[in-house]
Design a protein around this motif. Structure first.
Motif, PDB file in Angstrom:
ATOM      1  N   TRP A   1       2.351  54.524  63.368  1.00 31.30           N
ATOM      2  CA  TRP A   1       2.863  54.158  62.016  1.00 31.30           C
ATOM      3  C   TRP A   1       1.517  55.429  61.687  1.00 31.30           C
ATOM      4  CZ3 TRP A   1       3.766  49.451  59.041  1.00 31.30           C
ATOM      5  CH2 TRP A   1       4.406  48.910  59.159  1.00 31.30           C
ATOM      6  N   PRO A   2      -0.227  55.212  62.289  1.00 29.84           N
ATOM      7  CA  PRO A   2      -1.137  55.779  62.025  1.00 29.84           C
ATOM      8  C   PRO A   2      -0.597  57.875  62.960  1.00 29.84           C
ATOM      9  CG  PRO A   2      -1.625  54.081  63.273  1.00 29.84           C
ATOM     10  CD  PRO A   2      -0.430  53.673  63.028  1.00 29.84           C
ATOM     11  N   ILE A   3      -0.248  57.448  63.588  1.00 29.98           N
ATOM     12  CA  ILE A   3       0.304  58.720  64.004  1.00 29.98           C
ATOM     13  C   ILE A   3       1.730  59.666  63.740  1.00 29.98           C
ATOM     14  CG2 ILE A   3       1.271  59.769  65.568  1.00 29.98           C
ATOM     15  CD1 ILE A   3       0.553  57.546  68.524  1.00 29.98           C
ATOM     16  N   PHE A   4       2.383  58.430  62.737  1.00 32.23           N
ATOM     17  CA  PHE A   4       3.270  59.637  61.848  1.00 32.23           C
ATOM     18  C   PHE A   4       2.402  59.975  60.712  1.00 32.23           C
ATOM     19  CE2 PHE A   4       6.497  57.773  64.234  1.00 32.23           C
ATOM     20  CZ  PHE A   4       7.361  58.629  63.997  1.00 32.23           C
ATOM     21  N   LYS A   5       1.440  59.404  60.242  1.00 30.93           N
ATOM     22  CA  LYS A   5       0.647  59.943  59.634  1.00 30.93           C
ATOM     23  C   LYS A   5       0.081  60.740  59.512  1.00 30.93           C
ATOM     24  CE  LYS A   5      -2.906  57.883  55.739  1.00 30.93           C
ATOM     25  NZ  LYS A   5      -3.212  56.327  55.226  1.00 30.93           N
TER      26      LYS A   5
ATOM     27  N   ARG B   1       2.960  44.703  65.704  1.00 31.86           N
ATOM     28  CA  ARG B   1       4.386  45.412  66.181  1.00 31.86           C
ATOM     29  C   ARG B   1       4.537  45.970  67.236  1.00 31.86           C
ATOM     30  NH1 ARG B   1       7.697  43.835  61.077  1.00 31.86           N
ATOM     31  NH2 ARG B   1       6.359  45.852  60.145  1.00 31.86           N
ATOM     32  N   LYS B   2       5.809  46.953  67.375  1.00 27.94           N
ATOM     33  CA  LYS B   2       5.996  47.940  68.596  1.00 27.94           C
ATOM     34  C   LYS B   2       6.283  49.049  67.557  1.00 27.94           C
ATOM     35  CE  LYS B   2       8.931  49.777  71.929  1.00 27.94           C
ATOM     36  NZ  LYS B   2       9.807  49.700  72.341  1.00 27.94           N
ATOM     37  N   CYS B   3       6.883  49.177  66.172  1.00 28.98           N
ATOM     38  CA  CYS B   3       7.066  50.167  65.756  1.00 28.98           C
ATOM     39  C   CYS B   3       5.941  50.428  65.424  1.00 28.98           C
ATOM     40  CB  CYS B   3       7.700  49.917  64.467  1.00 28.98           C
ATOM     41  SG  CYS B   3       7.986  48.130  63.856  1.00 28.98           S
ATOM     42  N   GLU B   4       4.881  49.633  64.125  1.00 31.35           N
ATOM     43  CA  GLU B   4       3.196  49.767  63.607  1.00 31.35           C
ATOM     44  C   GLU B   4       2.552  50.472  64.662  1.00 31.35           C
ATOM     45  OE1 GLU B   4       1.704  45.639  62.656  1.00 31.35           O
ATOM     46  OE2 GLU B   4       3.384  44.919  61.267  1.00 31.35           O
TER      47      GLU B   4
ATOM     48  N   CYS C   1       8.812  51.337  55.617  1.00 29.93           N
ATOM     49  CA  CYS C   1       9.384  51.801  56.375  1.00 29.93           C
ATOM     50  C   CYS C   1       9.180  51.047  57.908  1.00 29.93           C
ATOM     51  CB  CYS C   1       9.153  53.329  56.171  1.00 29.93           C
ATOM     52  SG  CYS C   1      10.539  53.726  57.250  1.00 29.93           S
ATOM     53  N   VAL C   2      10.394  50.914  58.294  1.00 30.63           N
ATOM     54  CA  VAL C   2       9.978  50.053  59.772  1.00 30.63           C
ATOM     55  C   VAL C   2       9.355  51.678  60.319  1.00 30.63           C
ATOM     56  CG1 VAL C   2      11.193  49.411  61.573  1.00 30.63           C
ATOM     57  CG2 VAL C   2      11.525  48.788  59.428  1.00 30.63           C
TER      58      VAL C   2
END
Length: 145
Positions: free
Chosen positions: A47-51, A41-44, A133-134
């Motif tokens: 996620w690695p960047i936020f992490k 998905r676009k949001c997924e 979390c989205v």
């Protein structure tokens, strides 16, 4: 005559101790940014960047506030150079936000009904036990967990 600008950065003392870890996290960040996100998905895809961004900020926060292994000068240098998110660290210092995953999870304008993210709800108060979390893929960052 105008001054010649140089890109030399004067690193404070102690930089050589944390540089390898920060370089390694930057390499992971580049890899995550260049990773293809086919089938996600676009949001997924973010996620690695936020992490990794959270990891870098937490590393610097822990070195300065918990273990007291770096100087204030080095800590402020890291914040000024963008190695850590100063707004996220400011929230970590406040009670109730010690485990906050990202700033988007606590902003009411990004969520339905002007509330915070579902990952901010303590585990014992959730209807669903397993959530994501989205915004950042967090499994739960409430302080009471």
């Amino acid at each position: 005559m105008p001054k010649v600008k140089t890109n030399r950065v004067n690193y404070p003392s102690g930089w050589e101790l944390i540089e390898p870890t920060l370089r390694e996290l930057e390499a992971k960040m580049r890899e995550a940014e260049n990773d293809p996100h086919d089938g996600k998905r676009k949001c997924e895809a973010l996620w690695p960047i936020f992490k990794i961004s959270h990891q870098k900020s937490r590393y610097i926060y822990d070195l300065y506030y918990r273990r007291k292994e770096i100087s204030k000068e080095l800590y402020e240098f890291c914040l000024d150079q963008g190695y850590a998110d100063k707004n996220l660290i400011a929230k970590w210092k406040k009670p109730g936000y010690e485990r906050l995953c990202c700033l988007r999870c606590m902003q009411p304008r990004d969520h339905n009904f002007a509330t915070t993210c579902v990952c901010r709800v303590p585990k014992h108060l959730r209807e669903e036990k397993v959530i994501e979390c989205v915004h950042c893929g967090c499994g739960g960052c409430a302080s009471g967990d």
